[in-house]
Design a protein around this motif. Structure first.
Motif, PDB file in Angstrom:
ATOM      1  N   THR A  16       0.826  -1.202   0.000  1.00 26.68           N
ATOM      2  CA  THR A  16       0.000   0.000   0.000  1.00 26.68           C
ATOM      3  C   THR A  16       0.861   1.254   0.000  1.00 26.68           C
ATOM      4  OG1 THR A  16      -1.750  -1.195   1.158  1.00 26.68           O
ATOM      5  CG2 THR A  16      -1.861   1.204   1.209  1.00 26.68           C
ATOM      6  N   MET A  20       1.199   4.094  -2.957  1.00 28.94           N
ATOM      7  CA  MET A  20       1.004   5.515  -2.688  1.00 28.94           C
ATOM      8  C   MET A  20       2.200   6.324  -3.196  1.00 28.94           C
ATOM      9  SD  MET A  20       0.062   7.386   0.901  1.00 28.94           S
ATOM     10  CE  MET A  20       1.603   7.028   1.701  1.00 28.94           C
ATOM     11  N   ILE A  59      -8.329   7.604   4.911  1.00 25.87           N
ATOM     12  CA  ILE A  59      -8.359   6.147   4.972  1.00 25.87           C
ATOM     13  C   ILE A  59      -9.817   5.744   5.093  1.00 25.87           C
ATOM     14  CG2 ILE A  59      -7.648   4.088   6.227  1.00 25.87           C
ATOM     15  CD1 ILE A  59      -5.301   5.766   7.345  1.00 25.87           C
ATOM     16  N   ARG A 113      -7.068   6.409   0.458  1.00 26.95           N
ATOM     17  CA  ARG A 113      -6.643   5.009   0.503  1.00 26.95           C
ATOM     18  C   ARG A 113      -7.791   4.141   0.973  1.00 26.95           C
ATOM     19  NH1 ARG A 113      -2.273   3.252   4.829  1.00 26.95           N
ATOM     20  NH2 ARG A 113      -4.058   2.623   6.076  1.00 26.95           N
ATOM     21  N   THR A 115      -8.953   0.657   2.411  1.00 22.53           N
ATOM     22  CA  THR A 115      -8.600  -0.607   3.060  1.00 22.53           C
ATOM     23  C   THR A 115      -9.885  -1.283   3.523  1.00 22.53           C
ATOM     24  OG1 THR A 115      -8.181   0.608   5.108  1.00 22.53           O
ATOM     25  CG2 THR A 115      -6.272   0.061   3.773  1.00 22.53           C
ATOM     26  N   VAL A 141      -5.564   5.251  -3.857  1.00 21.57           N
ATOM     27  CA  VAL A 141      -4.814   4.015  -3.642  1.00 21.57           C
ATOM     28  C   VAL A 141      -5.799   2.946  -3.179  1.00 21.57           C
ATOM     29  CG1 VAL A 141      -2.978   2.895  -2.318  1.00 21.57           C
ATOM     30  CG2 VAL A 141      -2.712   5.274  -3.047  1.00 21.57           C
ATOM     31  N   ASN A 142      -5.780   1.799  -3.836  1.00 17.84           N
ATOM     32  CA  ASN A 142      -6.655   0.700  -3.439  1.00 17.84           C
ATOM     33  C   ASN A 142      -5.856  -0.582  -3.345  1.00 17.84           C
ATOM     34  OD1 ASN A 142      -8.803  -0.968  -2.823  1.00 17.84           O
ATOM     35  ND2 ASN A 142      -9.557  -1.072  -4.920  1.00 17.84           N
TER      36      ASN A 142
END
Length: 188
Positions: A16, A20, A59, A113, A115, A141-142
Motif C-alpha cells: 500500500t 502511494m 483512509i 486510501r 482498506t 490508492v486501493n
C-alpha cells in the motif's frame, strides 16, 4: 475452509505504501520512459509528481492492513481523517482523525486510501459521486478489493485529470484488467 489472520497484514501494508509513493511520484511513467528510451529531458520540474510528506491521507475502511504500523503514514507527517466502521478498535485508530462521514473526509484529502473489506455496502463505494468530492489532482490508492472501485468512474476521473494518479493492487475481473487503464498525461 481456512482462515489465516494477519499472515499478509505487513506485506499488504508495505504494498500500500509502495502504491502511494509510486502513484504520487509517477514511478510507473518514469520507468516506462527509461525502458523505452524516450526519456529526453531533465529539469528540476520534470516528472516531479506530488510530494507525500505533510499531505492529508483519507483512509476509508479498516481492513487488515490498516492496523499495521507499516500501513500508517506517520513517517511522512501525514494527517489522516478516518471513516470507520462501528466495530473498529481504538488500537486500529491510533493517530487518526475520526470523521463520521466518508464524504466529509473526501473533500479534504490529497490521498484517498481504501482498506475496506468487500461487502455489499462497500461495492463500488469509490464511485463518481465520491470522486467528485475529492480535490482536483487527488491520488487514489486501493489495496483492498477491486469491487470497492467503480472502474468506469475512476478511469473517467483519471482521463479528465480530476484524479492525478491511482495506485491499484487489485482490479475488477482479474486477471483481465480493463484496457482503458493507462497513462493519460504527458511527462512534464
Amino acid at each position: 475452509m481456512t482462515n489465516t489472520p494477519d499472515v499478509l497484514s505487513d506485506a499488504t501494508a508495505e504494498v500500500t505504501i509502495m502504491l502511494m509513493l509510486g502513484a504520487a511520484r509517477r514511478a510507473g511513467e518514469g520507468e516506462r520512459l527509461v525502458r523505452t528510451r524516450t526519456w529526453r529531458d531533465w529539469s528540476p520540474s520534470f516528472m516531479v509528481g506530488t510530494q507525500v510528506t505533510g499531505k492529508r491521507l483519507g483512509i476509508v475502511g479498516l481492513g487488515v492492513s490498516a492496523g499495521s504500523r507499516r500501513g500508517e503514514p506517520g513517517g511522512f507527517d501525514m494527517n489522516h481523517p478516518l471513516s470507520r466502521p462501528a466495530a473498529a478498535s481504538t488500537e486500529q485508530e491510533e493517530g487518526a482523525i475520526f470523521t463520521p462521514h466518508r464524504k466529509t473526509s473526501c473533500r479534504t484529502v490529497t490521498f484517498l486510501r481504501s482498506t475496506a473489506w468487500q461487502s455489499p455496502q462497500t461495492r463500488r463505494m469509490l464511485n463518481a459521486e465520491r470522486i467528485a468530492l475529492l480535490p482536483d489532482g487527488a491520488i487514489v490508492v486501493n489495496a483492498s478489493r477491486g469491487a470497492v472501485v467503480d472502474e468506469d468512474a475512476l478511469i473517467a476521473a483519471l482521463k479528465s485529470g480530476k484524479v492525478a494518479a491511482a495506485g491499484l493492487d487489485v482490479y475488477n475481473n482479474e486477471p483481465d484488467i480493463d484496457p482503458r487503464y493507462g497513462i493519460w498525461r504527458t511527462p512534464s
